[in-house]
Design a protein around this motif. Structure first.
Motif, PDB file in Angstrom:
ATOM      1  N   ARG A 861       1.004  -1.185  -0.113  1.00 16.55           N
ATOM      2  CA  ARG A 861       0.034   0.039   0.027  1.00 16.55           C
ATOM      3  C   ARG A 861       0.945   1.340   0.090  1.00 16.55           C
ATOM      4  NH1 ARG A 861      -3.971   0.159   4.707  1.00 16.55           N
ATOM      5  NH2 ARG A 861      -4.742   1.860   3.655  1.00 16.55           N
ATOM      6  N   GLY A 862       0.498   2.287  -0.760  1.00 13.20           N
ATOM      7  CA  GLY A 862       1.192   3.670  -0.832  1.00 13.20           C
ATOM      8  C   GLY A 862       2.229   3.404  -1.982  1.00 13.20           C
ATOM      9  N   TYR A 863       2.481   2.252  -2.488  1.00 14.18           N
ATOM     10  CA  TYR A 863       3.540   2.295  -3.635  1.00 14.18           C
ATOM     11  C   TYR A 863       3.087   1.959  -4.765  1.00 14.18           C
ATOM     12  CZ  TYR A 863       7.034   1.904   0.354  1.00 14.18           C
ATOM     13  OH  TYR A 863       7.848   2.522   1.470  1.00 14.18           O
ATOM     14  N   ILE A 864       1.818   1.217  -4.733  1.00 13.21           N
ATOM     15  CA  ILE A 864       1.410   0.642  -6.046  1.00 13.21           C
ATOM     16  C   ILE A 864       0.773   1.633  -7.000  1.00 13.21           C
ATOM     17  CG2 ILE A 864      -0.618  -0.965  -6.936  1.00 13.21           C
ATOM     18  CD1 ILE A 864      -0.575  -2.235  -4.378  1.00 13.21           C
ATOM     19  N   LEU A 906       1.123   9.368   0.132  1.00 15.06           N
ATOM     20  CA  LEU A 906       2.173  10.218   0.351  1.00 15.06           C
ATOM     21  C   LEU A 906       2.367  10.756  -0.972  1.00 15.06           C
ATOM     22  CD1 LEU A 906       4.919  11.414   1.497  1.00 15.06           C
ATOM     23  CD2 LEU A 906       6.138   9.421   0.789  1.00 15.06           C
ATOM     24  N   ALA A 907       2.110  10.020  -1.952  1.00 16.62           N
ATOM     25  CA  ALA A 907       2.357  10.765  -3.482  1.00 16.62           C
ATOM     26  C   ALA A 907       1.224  11.777  -3.714  1.00 16.62           C
ATOM     27  CB  ALA A 907       2.087   9.463  -4.597  1.00 16.62           C
ATOM     28  N   THR A 908      -0.062  11.343  -3.196  1.00 19.78           N
ATOM     29  CA  THR A 908      -0.858  12.586  -3.401  1.00 19.78           C
ATOM     30  C   THR A 908      -0.747  13.758  -2.549  1.00 19.78           C
ATOM     31  OG1 THR A 908      -2.638  10.713  -3.901  1.00 19.78           O
ATOM     32  CG2 THR A 908      -3.448  12.881  -3.516  1.00 19.78           C
ATOM     33  N   TRP A 909      -0.415  13.446  -1.309  1.00 19.01           N
ATOM     34  CA  TRP A 909      -0.170  14.452  -0.464  1.00 19.01           C
ATOM     35  C   TRP A 909       0.945  15.248  -0.930  1.00 19.01           C
ATOM     36  CZ3 TRP A 909       4.478  15.574   2.548  1.00 19.01           C
ATOM     37  CH2 TRP A 909       4.114  16.451   3.488  1.00 19.01           C
ATOM     38  N   LEU A 943       8.531  13.553  -8.618  1.00 24.08           N
ATOM     39  CA  LEU A 943       7.218  13.667  -8.863  1.00 24.08           C
ATOM     40  C   LEU A 943       7.055  13.230 -10.618  1.00 24.08           C
ATOM     41  CD1 LEU A 943       6.819  17.387  -7.673  1.00 24.08           C
ATOM     42  CD2 LEU A 943       5.550  15.371  -7.052  1.00 24.08           C
ATOM     43  N   LEU A 944       8.018  13.391 -11.546  1.00 26.43           N
ATOM     44  CA  LEU A 944       8.157  12.796 -12.719  1.00 26.43           C
ATOM     45  C   LEU A 944       7.750  11.226 -12.708  1.00 26.43           C
ATOM     46  CD1 LEU A 944      11.222  14.316 -14.473  1.00 26.43           C
ATOM     47  CD2 LEU A 944       8.595  14.706 -14.994  1.00 26.43           C
ATOM     48  N   CYS A 945       8.405  10.558 -11.803  1.00 17.83           N
ATOM     49  CA  CYS A 945       8.100   9.077 -11.650  1.00 17.83           C
ATOM     50  C   CYS A 945       6.901   8.695 -11.116  1.00 17.83           C
ATOM     51  CB  CYS A 945       9.233   8.581 -10.604  1.00 17.83           C
ATOM     52  SG  CYS A 945      10.961   8.536 -10.979  1.00 17.83           S
TER      53      CYS A 945
END
Length: 997
Positions: A861-864, A906-909, A943-945
């Motif tokens: 979770r969080g990495y997918i 984390l990505a969205t935040w 952010l690119l990734c």
């Protein structure tokens, strides 16, 4: 005739025959054989390039004219390595040269212009570096040039303005710098101009781009632009696709864009446009079918005139739009994709939405919508995604949704829906996610249809009023990964069938009225990561079998009526969260829990003692008679000596017996020269040496007789099958052995070494090099994280990136890890990073390197990656998303899932915070005195990734190059302008009007 003469005559005949045979190949073939000699061909794709043939026209990748001249060479994804094969340019009629996705390196030579009749040149996704040769325009007939995904640097030559027939130029994802190539605006034949993701000197969009009167596709994302879109764009009358994302454009959204009569797609997300969407001018865009203006700062309402267009896709998410969703949208006959999430829209959903349009995706989450869901959403039978999270919608779910066989994802959490969920929804054949959390739903779960829900992986029903028992047939949902059912009114016992779900990672049944005991069968949930049964009416003893759950790290059994001792098996778990408070436990708290992190884990158990509890009372009577203790000590000591003697005798006897009869070990494969034996490993596998657990078994630290330490992973007996099922391999054991053998051949400094594999009885053992500093996740998210400064974090990132680059680009076939996360990046004694845990890795054998479909989601979770979670399709871009999350972890110091993110990860935040507040608001406070310039550049790479579109994510090769380039002083650095906007600049070009961050 003498024999010697006959022998000489025969020898001359043989030589003559062979000479004729060798040189029977025509000149075209000889040039190709010469080119082949300069290439490395690990997959033998050129094996049929045979010098004994007469013509090369039937060779792999070769096309000839009627007269036998080679006209085309196409060898995509062939794993060829070496320099550019200049011998190809000796073929006089060669018009097509296509070598994408290989391992060609060095530079593109200037004499490539010798390929004078080329019309099509594709060298994308290789390892070329250096400058682009300025001789390319000498190839007068060149129509197509694609050099994307290389490491080309320097400026685009000014002579490129001399092309006269060029229609497509693609230089995306390189390291090009200098000024934006205005010279290309002289090439009026251009139809596709694709220069995204380079390092051009920041500046305004050149107005000369308006000269490209034939351009249809213009992709200029991340090209350093600032300012506004020039008025000259009104001259681009054939433009159908405009992409200007990830620049620093400012000002109101330009009306000029809405004059494009052939515009099919607009993507302007992640800029700084503000102001209202234009109310007029849309009616001129009669060809407009797709528009995406997401992630900007548009205000006001959605123009009614826009919604009257025959749109197929409309994306206005992540803006500040208000007002109603226009009813005219419901009358658009082609609309299949409508995404308006993260705005402030209010009012009902248009009543006839989906009635006349083949609606597939509807995402209206996080607005202020109210009213009921229209019953017409799936009237055309095409609806796949229904996402309405975080509104004030009410009423019952329409029964028509139960007839929508195409549905795959239903998310209506955080609304005010009530009543019972239509029984047919529980039996939809393709749905994999049902999210009804935080509503007012009632009724029971007996409608779960064991005949349907074949793909269901997530049930989220927390925060409702569901009642009754958990149905026994829930055990038939073989692909279920998550079950969140907390805060309901569920009663009865936990069904034993629930523990047949081999893929279950999260089980949350807290805040209910469940009773009975926890079944011993819980130990079968080998992939369970989180178990929360808090605040129920459960009783009995806590099963010791919970300690056999290898990856469990969250355990909450608080607020029940459990009694007896704390099971010793819990001590073998590596728990981040343990809560046994509010029960009736007694006895001593195991010493492993005598730590501050577990200080509040045992409150409300008055009979517990030890640790932070002072309740252990010593036996006063035993202290009073010292003589008796002395006598006992003597007897005990004598007994210990006797036992040790017997054990030594048995051990020696067994050793001699094994020497005579052979140890029951079948050696699988040794991949390195070893200084230890399998027997020595076997004797060191005890519980005292356990250092962790993975999804497929326990991990032991074994200190060998020669002083060397190794890590031994002991696979569970059923793990092979579970891993294959989870990874959608479903392959026989010999295929698994083949994959292990392939992994054993990997030789890379940033991938954990597999020393050997062997079987012992029913166990399968993998012996790896030992990594003394544990995992990156443990180091970063514990008190030890303060020891990792930025230079160390950056070194770890580069090491891990190079390991993934090897898997994606240097392995044949490529390997997708599928579980890239900080806990799977291990650290050696010098904090060098190694990629580890290939339990769910997947070989990608598709000829075009497309994505491959999995049966369930693998990963953490969080990495997918979002497309993986939604579509269950995986390729190397999924790993790149996960690695992007690791970058964000190292920059922010935060975990991928954190309660402070609310419902986001984390990505969205990070994306939201950077867009709204700037990059300095996400950087780890521990890095306050570190190099902010480099940290910001690495953040941008992360952010690119995590770009939501896989095609826009850089390759792993590009990620490594970007990380390496981030330490070069001449690279762009952020600056803050007078208006407070963050734009890039070069240090030598930063004016007095801006200050370096």
């Amino acid at each position: 005739m003498p024999p010697s003469f006959l022998m000489l005559h025969g020898l001359l005949l043989i030589i003559a025959f062979n000479t004729t045979y060798t040189y029977s190949l025509n000149q075209e073939g000889l040039h190709l054989i010469q080119a082949k000699s300069t290439l490395t061909d690990p997959t033998a794709i050129l094996s049929d390039w045979n010098p004994t043939d007469h013509t090369p026209c039937n060779w792999t990748g070769i096309t000839c004219s009627h007269s036998g001249y080679v006209t085309s060479i196409r060898l995509p994804s062939a794993s060829l390595a070496g320099p550019f094969p200049t011998a190809f340019c000796r073929l006089p009629l060669l018009s097509v040269l296509s070598l994408p996705d290989n391992s060609l390196k060095s530079t593109i030579p200037p004499n490539i212009s010798d390929c004078r009749n080329l019309t099509y040149l594709d060298l994308s996704a290789n390892y070329f570096e250096g400058v682009i040769p300025s001789t390319l325009p000498d190839i007068l007939n060149l129509v197509y040039v694609d050099f994307q995904d290389n490491s080309l640097s320097g400026e685009i030559p000014a002579v490129f303005g001399n092309f006269r027939r060029l229609e497509t130029i693609n230089l995306t994802n390189n390291l090009l710098n200098g000024s934006f190539p205005v010279a290309l605006t002289n090439v009026t034949s251009l139809k596709e101009l694709v220069l995204a993701y380079n390092y051009f000197v920041p500046g305004p969009i050149p107005p000369q781009l308006g000269n490209l009167s034939n351009v249809e596709h213009m992709w200029l994302s991340s090209c350093g632009f600032y300012g506004t879109i020039p008025d000259t764009f009104s001259q681009l009358t054939k433009l159908s696709n405009l992409e200007l994302s990830y620049n620093s454009l400012t000002g109101p959204f330009p009306d000029i864009v809405f004059q494009f009569r052939n515009l099919y797609q607009v993507e302007l997300y992640n800029n700084s446009f503000s102001g209202e969407l234009p109310k007029k001018g849309w009616s001129n865009l009669t060809a407009l079918r797709q528009i995406d203006l997401s992630i900007n700062s548009f205000t006001g309402t959605i123009p009614v005139e826009l919604c009257k267009l025959p749109l197929a896709s409309l994306g206005l998410s992540d803006n500040k739009l208000e007002g109603l969703i226009p009813e005219s949208l419901a009358r658009s006959p082609n609309l299949y994709d409508l995404r308006l999430f993260n705005n402030s829209l209010i009012g009902p959903i248009p009543n006839d939405l989906g009635k006349v349009s083949p609606l597939k995706t509807l995402d209206l989450s996080y607005n202020k919508l109210f009213g009921e869901i229209p019953s017409s959403l799936c009237e055309q039978g095409a609806l796949v995604d229904l996402v309405l999270i975080g509104n004030s919608l009410s009423g019952e779910l329409p029964a028509t949704l139960g007839d929508c066989k195409s549905l795959e994802r239903v998310r209506v959490s955080k609304n005010k829906f009530s009543g019972e969920v239509p029984a047919a929804i529980w039996g939809l054949p393709h749905v994999y996610l049902l999210d009804f959390a935080e509503n007012l739903f009632s009724g029971n779960l007996s409608s779960i249809n064991s005949g349907g829900l074949l793909n269901l992986s997530s049930i989220i029903i927390s925060g409702n009023s569901f009642s009754g028992g958990i149905p026994e047939k829930i055990g038939s949902l073989s692909k279920l990964v998550e079950l969140f059912a907390s805060d309901n009114k569920l009663t009865g016992e936990i069904p034993k069938s629930l523990f047949k779900l081999n893929h279950l990672t999260t089980l949350d049944l807290s805040e209910n009225d469940l009773s009975g005991e926890i079944p011993d069968e819980i130990e079968s949930l080998k992939q369970l990561n989180e178990l929360n049964l808090a605040n129920n009416k459960l009783t009995g003893e806590i099963p010791n079998q919970i300690g056999n759950l290898p990856v469990l790290n969250y355990l909450d059994l608080s607020g029940n009526s459990f009694f007896g001792k704390i099971p010793s098996g819990l001590a073998s778990l590596m728990l981040n969260k343990l809560n046994l408070s509010g029960n009736q436990l007694s006895g001593e708290i195991p010493s492993v829990f005598h730590k501050d992190v577990y200080r509040d884990s045992f409150l409300g158990n008055p009979e517990l003692c030890g640790g932070f509890s002072p309740r252990c009372v010593e036996n006063n009577q035993s202290r009073s008679n010292h003589n008796l203790w002395l006598l006992r000590f003597i007897f005990v000591f004598a007994g210990i000596v006797l036992v040790i003697g017997v054990i030594w005798f048995v051990f020696k006897y067994n050793s001699i017996k094994k020497t005579n009869q052979g140890v029951s070990i079948s050696k699988w494969r040794s991949f390195h020269k070893l200084g230890f034996s399998e027997s020595e490993i076997i004797h060191l596998l005890n519980e005292n040496n356990v250092i962790g657990s993975g999804a497929s078994g326990k991990v032991y630290k074994a200190i060998l007789s020669n002083g060397e330490s190794v890590a031994v992973k002991k696979l569970w007996q059923s793990s092979l099958k579970n891993e294959e099922d989870g990874a959608n391999l479903n392959s026989p054991k010999d295929e698994f052995e083949s994959e292990v053998e392939t992994l054993g051949k990997i030789r890379h400094k940033n991938i954990v070494r597999l020393w050997c594999c062997f079987k012992s009885g029913n166990s399968r053992l993998l012996v790896y090099e030992y990594m003394p500093n544990g995992s990156l996740g443990d180091r970063l998210h514990s008190t030890k994280g303060r020891l990792i400064d930025w230079s160390m974090r950056f070194k770890i990132l580069v090491d891990a990136a190079e390991g993934l680059l090897y898997l994606h680009h240097d392995c044949v076939p490529p390997i997708v890890h599928r579980d890239v996360k900080s806990n799977n990046i291990l650290l050696d004694e010098d904090y060098g990073a190694r990629i580890a845990d290939f339990g769910v890795a997947k070989f990608i054998n598709l000829p075009n390197k497309g994505s491959e479909s999995m049966s369930v989601v693998a990963g953490s979770r969080g990495y997918i990656a979002p497309e993986y979670a939604y579509t269950l399709r995986v390729n190397e871009k999924s790993d790149i998303y996960s690695f992007g999350v690791v970058i964000l972890e190292l920059v922010t110091g935060r975990k991928p899932i954190d309660p402070t993110f609310d419902e986001r990860d984390l990505a969205t935040w990070v994306q939201t915070t950077v867009n709204q507040k700037g990059r300095d608001h996400v950087v780890d406070d521990e890095l306050e005195y570190e190099s902010k310039d480099q940290i910001y550049r690495v953040l941008d790479i992360g952010l690119l990734c995590i770009n939501p579109l896989p095609m826009n994510r850089p390759s792993m090769r590009t990620v490594v190059n970007l990380l390496q380039e981030s330490v070069v002083d001449s690279k762009p650095k952020p600056m803050v302008n007078k208006d407070g906007k963050v734009t890039p600049c070069f240090e030598e070009d930063c004016s007095d009007e801006a200050s370096l961050v």
